[in-house]
Design an enzyme around this catalytic site. Structure first.
Site, PDB file in Angstrom:
ATOM      1  N   LYS A 240      -1.981  36.907 -43.189  1.00  0.00           N
ATOM      2  CA  LYS A 240      -3.294  36.794 -42.510  1.00  0.00           C
ATOM      3  C   LYS A 240      -3.194  37.235 -41.042  1.00  0.00           C
ATOM      4  O   LYS A 240      -4.115  37.855 -40.516  1.00  0.00           O
ATOM      5  CB  LYS A 240      -3.817  35.348 -42.563  1.00  0.00           C
ATOM      6  CG  LYS A 240      -4.421  34.993 -43.903  1.00  0.00           C
ATOM      7  CD  LYS A 240      -4.894  33.545 -43.978  1.00  0.00           C
ATOM      8  CE  LYS A 240      -5.170  33.187 -45.431  1.00  0.00           C
ATOM      9  NZ  LYS A 240      -5.330  31.763 -45.678  1.00  0.00           N
TER      10      LYS A 240
ATOM     11  N   ASP B  38     -16.582  30.388 -47.439  1.00  0.00           N
ATOM     12  CA  ASP B  38     -16.269  31.777 -47.790  1.00  0.00           C
ATOM     13  C   ASP B  38     -17.349  32.440 -48.636  1.00  0.00           C
ATOM     14  O   ASP B  38     -17.409  33.655 -48.728  1.00  0.00           O
ATOM     15  CB  ASP B  38     -14.932  31.833 -48.547  1.00  0.00           C
ATOM     16  CG  ASP B  38     -13.757  31.629 -47.609  1.00  0.00           C
ATOM     17  OD1 ASP B  38     -13.830  32.102 -46.461  1.00  0.00           O
ATOM     18  OD2 ASP B  38     -12.770  30.981 -48.012  1.00  0.00           O
TER      19      ASP B  38
ATOM     20  N   LYS C 235     -36.811  22.513 -53.789  1.00  0.00           N
ATOM     21  CA  LYS C 235     -35.670  21.761 -54.310  1.00  0.00           C
ATOM     22  C   LYS C 235     -35.494  22.076 -55.807  1.00  0.00           C
ATOM     23  O   LYS C 235     -36.470  22.034 -56.561  1.00  0.00           O
ATOM     24  CB  LYS C 235     -35.964  20.272 -54.095  1.00  0.00           C
ATOM     25  CG  LYS C 235     -34.798  19.398 -54.310  1.00  0.00           C
ATOM     26  CD  LYS C 235     -35.118  17.967 -53.952  1.00  0.00           C
ATOM     27  CE  LYS C 235     -34.073  17.082 -54.589  1.00  0.00           C
ATOM     28  NZ  LYS C 235     -34.599  15.840 -55.095  1.00  0.00           N
TER      29      LYS C 235
ATOM     30  N   LYS D  82      -5.646  40.277 -40.177  1.00  0.00           N
ATOM     31  CA  LYS D  82      -6.765  40.001 -39.278  1.00  0.00           C
ATOM     32  C   LYS D  82      -6.457  40.418 -37.831  1.00  0.00           C
ATOM     33  O   LYS D  82      -7.228  40.125 -36.928  1.00  0.00           O
ATOM     34  CB  LYS D  82      -7.148  38.521 -39.370  1.00  0.00           C
ATOM     35  CG  LYS D  82      -7.528  38.092 -40.789  1.00  0.00           C
ATOM     36  CD  LYS D  82      -8.245  36.749 -40.863  1.00  0.00           C
ATOM     37  CE  LYS D  82      -8.481  36.356 -42.324  1.00  0.00           C
ATOM     38  NZ  LYS D  82      -9.421  35.251 -42.477  1.00  0.00           N
TER      39      LYS D  82
ATOM     40  N   CYS E 295     -28.118  -4.189 -13.228  1.00  0.00           N
ATOM     41  CA  CYS E 295     -29.373  -4.717 -12.678  1.00  0.00           C
ATOM     42  C   CYS E 295     -30.492  -4.709 -13.723  1.00  0.00           C
ATOM     43  O   CYS E 295     -31.643  -4.978 -13.412  1.00  0.00           O
ATOM     44  CB  CYS E 295     -29.786  -3.883 -11.471  1.00  0.00           C
ATOM     45  SG  CYS E 295     -29.895  -2.119 -11.873  1.00  0.00           S
TER      46      CYS E 295
ATOM     47  N   PRO F  44     -19.360  36.910 -44.289  1.00  0.00           N
ATOM     48  CA  PRO F  44     -18.492  37.753 -43.459  1.00  0.00           C
ATOM     49  C   PRO F  44     -17.247  36.995 -43.005  1.00  0.00           C
ATOM     50  O   PRO F  44     -17.309  35.790 -42.766  1.00  0.00           O
ATOM     51  CB  PRO F  44     -19.375  38.100 -42.260  1.00  0.00           C
ATOM     52  CG  PRO F  44     -20.511  37.135 -42.290  1.00  0.00           C
ATOM     53  CD  PRO F  44     -20.666  36.653 -43.685  1.00  0.00           C
ATOM     54  N   ASP F  45     -16.125  37.696 -42.914  1.00  0.00           N
ATOM     55  CA  ASP F  45     -14.920  37.077 -42.357  1.00  0.00           C
ATOM     56  C   ASP F  45     -14.970  37.280 -40.842  1.00  0.00           C
ATOM     57  O   ASP F  45     -14.742  38.387 -40.340  1.00  0.00           O
ATOM     58  CB  ASP F  45     -13.656  37.705 -42.962  1.00  0.00           C
ATOM     59  CG  ASP F  45     -12.415  36.897 -42.592  1.00  0.00           C
ATOM     60  OD1 ASP F  45     -12.251  36.569 -41.392  1.00  0.00           O
ATOM     61  OD2 ASP F  45     -11.618  36.582 -43.484  1.00  0.00           O
ATOM     62  N   ILE F  46     -15.299  36.209 -40.126  1.00  0.00           N
ATOM     63  CA  ILE F  46     -15.539  36.297 -38.672  1.00  0.00           C
ATOM     64  C   ILE F  46     -14.279  36.760 -37.949  1.00  0.00           C
ATOM     65  O   ILE F  46     -14.303  37.670 -37.118  1.00  0.00           O
ATOM     66  CB  ILE F  46     -16.014  34.936 -38.113  1.00  0.00           C
ATOM     67  CG1 ILE F  46     -17.270  34.472 -38.856  1.00  0.00           C
ATOM     68  CG2 ILE F  46     -16.268  35.024 -36.600  1.00  0.00           C
ATOM     69  CD1 ILE F  46     -17.729  33.066 -38.522  1.00  0.00           C
TER      70      ILE F  46
ATOM     71  N   HIS G 213       0.828  -1.221   0.000  1.00  0.00           N
ATOM     72  CA  HIS G 213       0.000   0.000   0.000  1.00  0.00           C
ATOM     73  C   HIS G 213       0.857   1.265   0.000  1.00  0.00           C
ATOM     74  O   HIS G 213       0.545   2.236  -0.672  1.00  0.00           O
ATOM     75  CB  HIS G 213      -0.985   0.001   1.170  1.00  0.00           C
ATOM     76  CG  HIS G 213      -0.359  -0.110   2.518  1.00  0.00           C
ATOM     77  ND1 HIS G 213       0.443  -1.184   2.868  1.00  0.00           N
ATOM     78  CD2 HIS G 213      -0.402   0.702   3.596  1.00  0.00           C
ATOM     79  CE1 HIS G 213       0.859  -1.009   4.106  1.00  0.00           C
ATOM     80  NE2 HIS G 213       0.357   0.128   4.569  1.00  0.00           N
TER      81      HIS G 213
ATOM     82  N   PHE H 112      -6.229  30.084 -37.898  1.00  0.00           N
ATOM     83  CA  PHE H 112      -5.606  28.975 -38.611  1.00  0.00           C
ATOM     84  C   PHE H 112      -5.507  29.356 -40.084  1.00  0.00           C
ATOM     85  O   PHE H 112      -6.335  30.133 -40.573  1.00  0.00           O
ATOM     86  CB  PHE H 112      -6.438  27.693 -38.473  1.00  0.00           C
ATOM     87  CG  PHE H 112      -6.124  26.942 -37.219  1.00  0.00           C
ATOM     88  CD1 PHE H 112      -6.604  27.388 -36.000  1.00  0.00           C
ATOM     89  CD2 PHE H 112      -5.336  25.798 -37.248  1.00  0.00           C
ATOM     90  CE1 PHE H 112      -6.297  26.719 -34.827  1.00  0.00           C
ATOM     91  CE2 PHE H 112      -5.025  25.123 -36.081  1.00  0.00           C
ATOM     92  CZ  PHE H 112      -5.503  25.573 -34.873  1.00  0.00           C
TER      93      PHE H 112
END
Ligand code: CTP
Length: 350
Positions: free
Chosen positions: A293, A236, A246, A297, A116, A261-263, A33, A279
């Site tokens: 980028k 995009d 449809k 950004k 059970c 929109p570019d968030i 133990h 990313f």
């Protein structure tokens, strides 16, 4: 294994399947133990019966498991499994409360069919949750007190009620970042588009469909966030008009697309102290394009991945900040996520 556990499954099965020695009593080692308690970096009891957890709450050591737990002063986790009524018993709940107050991590059982044959809360936590909690216990908490917002998965832009434009994205990277951010102590929220990867346990996930919905959800959380990681594969473009019915088949079909929109760029404009991570998936001039980028950004960090990572068995890229860049190669996205979150923690600690 406790004597009761051995009545369910013999230690030989465990020893053979795990390739590890199974300890059952003191017959081979009088100080088993103490030695086990000193050796372990983390201690998980899974499954943990209500009997064992109640003994732990009272400090009773009447077998090798409970005695080792008494001699152990590191991170202890228990994963209870029991019949629902037994688990909800006030005596058991009181014991669980005591254990939590002492810093024991209780991995709550799940809803499901129990031994059970009743259905209810009491099923042992999944293997994924058990392992995730072990990682949580093993990591320092440099992101404690920080709110980390992560987006992942693909957004969809509908053409008609059944067709859409989208990107290829499993969500695995974003979900891995969310797991690791939780291990490092952050309060984590994920805003996810469409994903196929396994969801991270114990993390709040809000689902969105379109880029516009993702933008709204992100802006709602942005102000109170300390770190924002945009890992989603955002569509995009969207069709200029969405057909209500449809579209019927014909020889050719022309769609007019307009930009979504570019968030991230919007977040870069609104930034007030948030640490912003983007990313970039690039097929050429990887670092150069990602750096462009980062500036355009207004980001604090960007992770640049070459397009081949989508199909490669490994995960490769560059972590880029204003100060410089680091190349990384890992076997899994989870390892990359650990590398990235460690850097985020370093750069946001003050
Ligand atoms: N992104 C975003 N909103 C968009 C497009 C991208 O927030 N409408 C984010 C992504 O989540 C990612 C980063 O911006 O973190 C870079 O995305 P990427 O597709 O590589 O770059 P784009 O800016 O779309 O540029 P391009 O596709 O021309 O390379």
């Amino acid at each position: 294994m406790t004597p009761f556990a051995r009545r369910f499954v013999g230690e030989l099965s465990f020893e053979t399947l795990s390739g590890n020695k199974v300890f059952i009593d003191w017959s081979e080692e009088p100080l088993a133990h103490i030695n086990l308690a000193r050796w372990a970096e983390v201690f998980l009891i899974a499954p943990c019966t209500v009997n064992t957890l109640s003994k732990l709450a009272l400090g009773i050591g009447d077998n090798l498991l409970t005695t080792t737990a008494l001699a152990y002063n590191g991170k202890l986790l228990i994963a209870p499994a029991a019949n629902t009524v037994m688990y909800k018993n006030p005596a058991v709940q009181e014991n669980l409360r005591k254990l939590k107050e002492r810093g024991v991590i209780v991995i709550e059982p799940e809803w499901g069919v129990l031994a059970c044959e009743e259905e209810g809360e009491g099923k042992l936590a999944s293997e994924d949750r058990l392992l995730d909690w072990v990682c949580y216990a093993l990591n320092d908490k440099p992101l404690k007190g920080k709110r980390v917002l992560i987006t992942c998965g693909a957004t969809r832009e509908y053409i008609d009620p059944v067709r859409f434009i989208s990107n290829d994205s499993s969500g695995e990277m974003g979900f891995s970042l969310a797991r690791v951010a939780r291990w490092l102590g952050a309060e984590v929220k994920v805003i996810a588009g469409f994903t196929t990867a396994k969801e991270p346990p114990e993390v709040e996930i809000e689902r969105v469909k379109t880029t516009e919905e993702m933008l709204k959800a992100v802006l709602r959380e942005f102000e109170s966030a300390d770190v924002v990681i945009m890992n989603s594969a955002v569509a995009d473009y969207r069709p200029k008009e969405v057909k209500e019915q449809k579209i019927k088949k014909k020889e050719t079909l022309t769609l007019e697309l307009v930009k979504t929109p570019d968030i991230l760029e919007e977040l870069g404009r609104r930034k007030k102290g948030q640490f912003l991570v983007g990313f970039a998936l690039e097929s050429e001039k990887l670092v150069e394009n990602a750096r462009e980028k980062l500036r355009r950004k207004n980001l604090d960090m960007i992770i640049a991945n070459p397009v081949e990572v989508i199909s490669a068995g490994h995960h490769r890229g560059y972590l880029i900040t204003e100060r410089g860049e680091e190349e990384f190669v890992f076997d899994t996205k989870l390892e990359s996520a650990k590398f990235i979150m460690d850097r985020v923690a370093e750069l946001t600690s003050s």
